[in-house]
Design a protein around this motif. Structure first.
Motif, PDB file in Angstrom:
ATOM      1  N   UNK A 109       0.819  -1.210   0.000  1.00 40.93           N
ATOM      2  CA  UNK A 109       0.000   0.000   0.000  1.00 40.93           C
ATOM      3  C   UNK A 109       0.857   1.266   0.000  1.00 40.93           C
ATOM      4  N   UNK A 110       1.713   1.372  -1.047  1.00 38.98           N
ATOM      5  CA  UNK A 110       2.572   2.553  -1.191  1.00 38.98           C
ATOM      6  C   UNK A 110       3.410   2.813   0.049  1.00 38.98           C
ATOM      7  N   UNK A 111       3.946   1.739   0.645  1.00 39.37           N
ATOM      8  CA  UNK A 111       4.850   1.798   1.796  1.00 39.37           C
ATOM      9  C   UNK A 111       4.173   2.272   3.075  1.00 39.37           C
ATOM     10  N   UNK A 141       3.560  -0.442  10.645  1.00 36.28           N
ATOM     11  CA  UNK A 141       3.866   0.736   9.837  1.00 36.28           C
ATOM     12  C   UNK A 141       5.371   0.973   9.904  1.00 36.28           C
ATOM     13  N   UNK A 142       5.979   1.650   8.924  1.00 33.69           N
ATOM     14  CA  UNK A 142       7.429   1.879   8.945  1.00 33.69           C
ATOM     15  C   UNK A 142       7.916   2.568  10.218  1.00 33.69           C
ATOM     16  N   UNK A 183      -3.439  -6.701  -5.368  1.00 33.93           N
ATOM     17  CA  UNK A 183      -2.621  -5.526  -5.648  1.00 33.93           C
ATOM     18  C   UNK A 183      -1.132  -5.856  -5.550  1.00 33.93           C
ATOM     19  N   UNK A 184      -0.779  -6.742  -4.622  1.00 32.96           N
ATOM     20  CA  UNK A 184       0.619  -7.089  -4.367  1.00 32.96           C
ATOM     21  C   UNK A 184       0.686  -8.557  -3.970  1.00 32.96           C
ATOM     22  N   UNK A 190      -5.309  -1.071   5.450  1.00 34.68           N
ATOM     23  CA  UNK A 190      -5.021   0.338   5.180  1.00 34.68           C
ATOM     24  C   UNK A 190      -6.306   0.979   4.686  1.00 34.68           C
ATOM     25  N   UNK A 191      -6.775   1.964   5.432  1.00 33.37           N
ATOM     26  CA  UNK A 191      -8.040   2.652   5.121  1.00 33.37           C
ATOM     27  C   UNK A 191      -7.722   4.121   4.877  1.00 33.37           C
ATOM     28  N   UNK A 192      -7.668   4.496   3.590  1.00 32.81           N
ATOM     29  CA  UNK A 192      -7.234   5.852   3.267  1.00 32.81           C
ATOM     30  C   UNK A 192      -5.771   6.013   3.653  1.00 32.81           C
ATOM     31  N   UNK A 193      -5.487   6.948   4.567  1.00 32.85           N
ATOM     32  CA  UNK A 193      -4.120   7.131   5.059  1.00 32.85           C
ATOM     33  C   UNK A 193      -3.882   6.467   6.401  1.00 32.85           C
TER      34      UNK A 193
END
Length: 452
Positions: A147-149, A211-212, A372-373, A415-418
């Motif tokens: 999800x875009x990292x 999360x990172x 997606x991945x 992941x929901x939005x941001x």
């Protein structure tokens, strides 16, 4: 699906093996009959001898009935031409391997559009991205992003005297007030998708999702944090070395590349003037000492020979280089490398196989909750998948604790939005959520497949 794989080298063989496991009907093509015959004898596939850009050979392979045509020969231009012909002759989708560093993002975008390519793939670039991610977090032996990292999965090897030794996962969650989830454990070669009662042991290899930002906090709490690699020695002037050195130099790292090919060294030095390029035989230990291997934060073996990479990585480990990464393409030699204590192994062909497998599964499911991945993780014993939940997902808005999910399957992240959610039993999946699923023993094509 009917799939043609043109090019029976290392990458083509790996892709073919992966697609056969997925249950597709595969035809392989190559100009070398031995390579075709080897695959026919090894796998349940059909074979055609011939040039992938020859219309007669494509017609013999029945390209007009093909759902997916994949060109991974040694020539970028041949791959692109073969995909153009295959599409004109009726193939529904095409994928070309394009490795040449002369093709930048703009030119690749133009090529993809003009040739109607479904996708271009670059094993060397994918491997370099993996290496770059690991060097930013050297405690990990593998890092996969979703999800875009917004969410990451890292694999770590616990030390024998780890603070986590003897701790259950539920106690671990209570003690460390950080949102994370242990989703895989490898112990003595066996894979576990653990629940809260699972007890960790020293030397376990665990997969964590967070999360990172939370991953950094978590590793510090576990006393597993290792400083980012700043001084890096790369053995071998391959395309992967070039892509990696370019990324590392851009963020200010000190990089040294050693290769015995003088012409290749001149080429890299002209392309990357900020990189220290040394012409010499990297198998010579005295040369490595002279070039400062003892002061390096990381040593990466990227020559074209697996055996050489393994031996030099063992040497680097023996003199306590903090981070050692080894490129190994052979599955058999990869297992030997792990037995020799090398736990950070990368394989360009594996990265490409994951991409192609994900794309093929997505073609199977053109509506609904698409993939997606996709990553093969935990020594290929499990999969990590990312789905986008559709409005028709039958278990939407139902708490996870009430969902009936298949055995050896875990919802590891939402992941929901941001917003990144490391789920508990009270969380639900809503339409448009991106859902991270970890599974062993299943091949899911749709988010609904996780349900009993």
């Amino acid at each position: 699906m009917n799939i043609i794989v043109a090019g029976c080298g290392k990458v083509g063989t790996a892709i073919t093996k992966g697609l056969v496991k997925e249950g597709h009907d595969i035809t392989v093509m190559d100009i070398q009959p031995k390579k075709v015959n080897d695959l026919i004898n090894m796998l349940d596939v059909q074979g055609i001898y011939g040039n992938a850009a020859d219309s007669d050979a494509l017609a013999e392979a029945e390209v007009s009935k093909t759902d997916l045509f994949i060109a991974v020969t040694a020539s970028d231009e041949l791959n692109m031409l073969a995909c153009l012909f295959a599409r004109r002759m009726g193939a529904s989708h095409t994928i070309a391997r394009v490795r040449n560093t002369d093709y930048n993002d703009d030119s690749l975008s133009f090529i993809k559009q003009e040739l109607h390519l479904s996708m271009s793939i670059n094993p060397d670039y994918e491997a370099a991205q993996q290496l770059f991610n690991i060097l930013k977090l050297p405690s990990a032996v593998q890092i996969d992003t979703f999800s875009n990292k917004n969410i990451e999965m890292v694999e770590l090897k616990l030390k024998k005297d780890s603070v986590l030794d003897g701790m259950t996962l539920s106690d671990m969650r209570k003690k460390y007030k950080i949102p994370f989830l242990v989703c895989t454990v490898i112990r003595d070669g066996e894979i576990f998708i653990p629940d809260g009662n699972f007890t960790l042991k020293g030397l376990d290899r665990i997969g964590l999702v967070a999360s990172p930002a939370d991953l950094q906090k978590m590793l510090k709490s576990f006393s597993l944090m290792q400083k980012q690699a700043r001084n890096i020695m790369i053995l071998g002037g391959s395309r992967t070395s070039y892509y990696l050195a370019k990324k590392l130099s851009f963020i200010g790292n000190s990089v040294k590349i050693i290769d015995k090919d003088e012409n290749r060294c001149r080429e890299i030095a002209s392309l990357l003037p900020s990189i220290n390029v040394v012409t010499g035989d990297g198998t010579n230990q005295e040369l490595l000492f002279e070039e400062g291997i003892r002061s390096m934060d990381a040593f990466i073996a990227l020559t074209g020979t697996d055996e050489e990479n393994i031996l030099l990585s063992v040497f680097a480990s023996s003199i306590n280089v903090p981070k050692v990464i080894t490129k190994v393409n052979s599955d058999e030699l990869g297992k030997i490398a792990v037995n020799l204590g090398l736990d950070c192994i990368i394989s360009p062909k594996k990265a490409v196989t994951d991409i192609v497998t994900r794309y093929a599964r997505a073609l199977h499911n053109t509506t609904g909750n698409n993939i997606e991945t996709l990553y093969h993780i935990a020594d290929d014993k499990a999969e990590a998948l990312e789905f986008k939940a559709g409005a028709d997902f039958s278990a939407k808005n139902i708490p996870l604790k009430h969902m009936k999910i298949k055995k050896n399957t875990l919802i590891a992240g939402i992941v929901r939005g941001r917003k990144t959610i490391i789920p508990s039993g009270d969380d639900c999946i809503s339409p448009n959520d991106r859902v991270i699923v970890i599974t062993a023993g299943h091949s899911f094509k749709d988010l609904s497949d996780i349900l009993k």
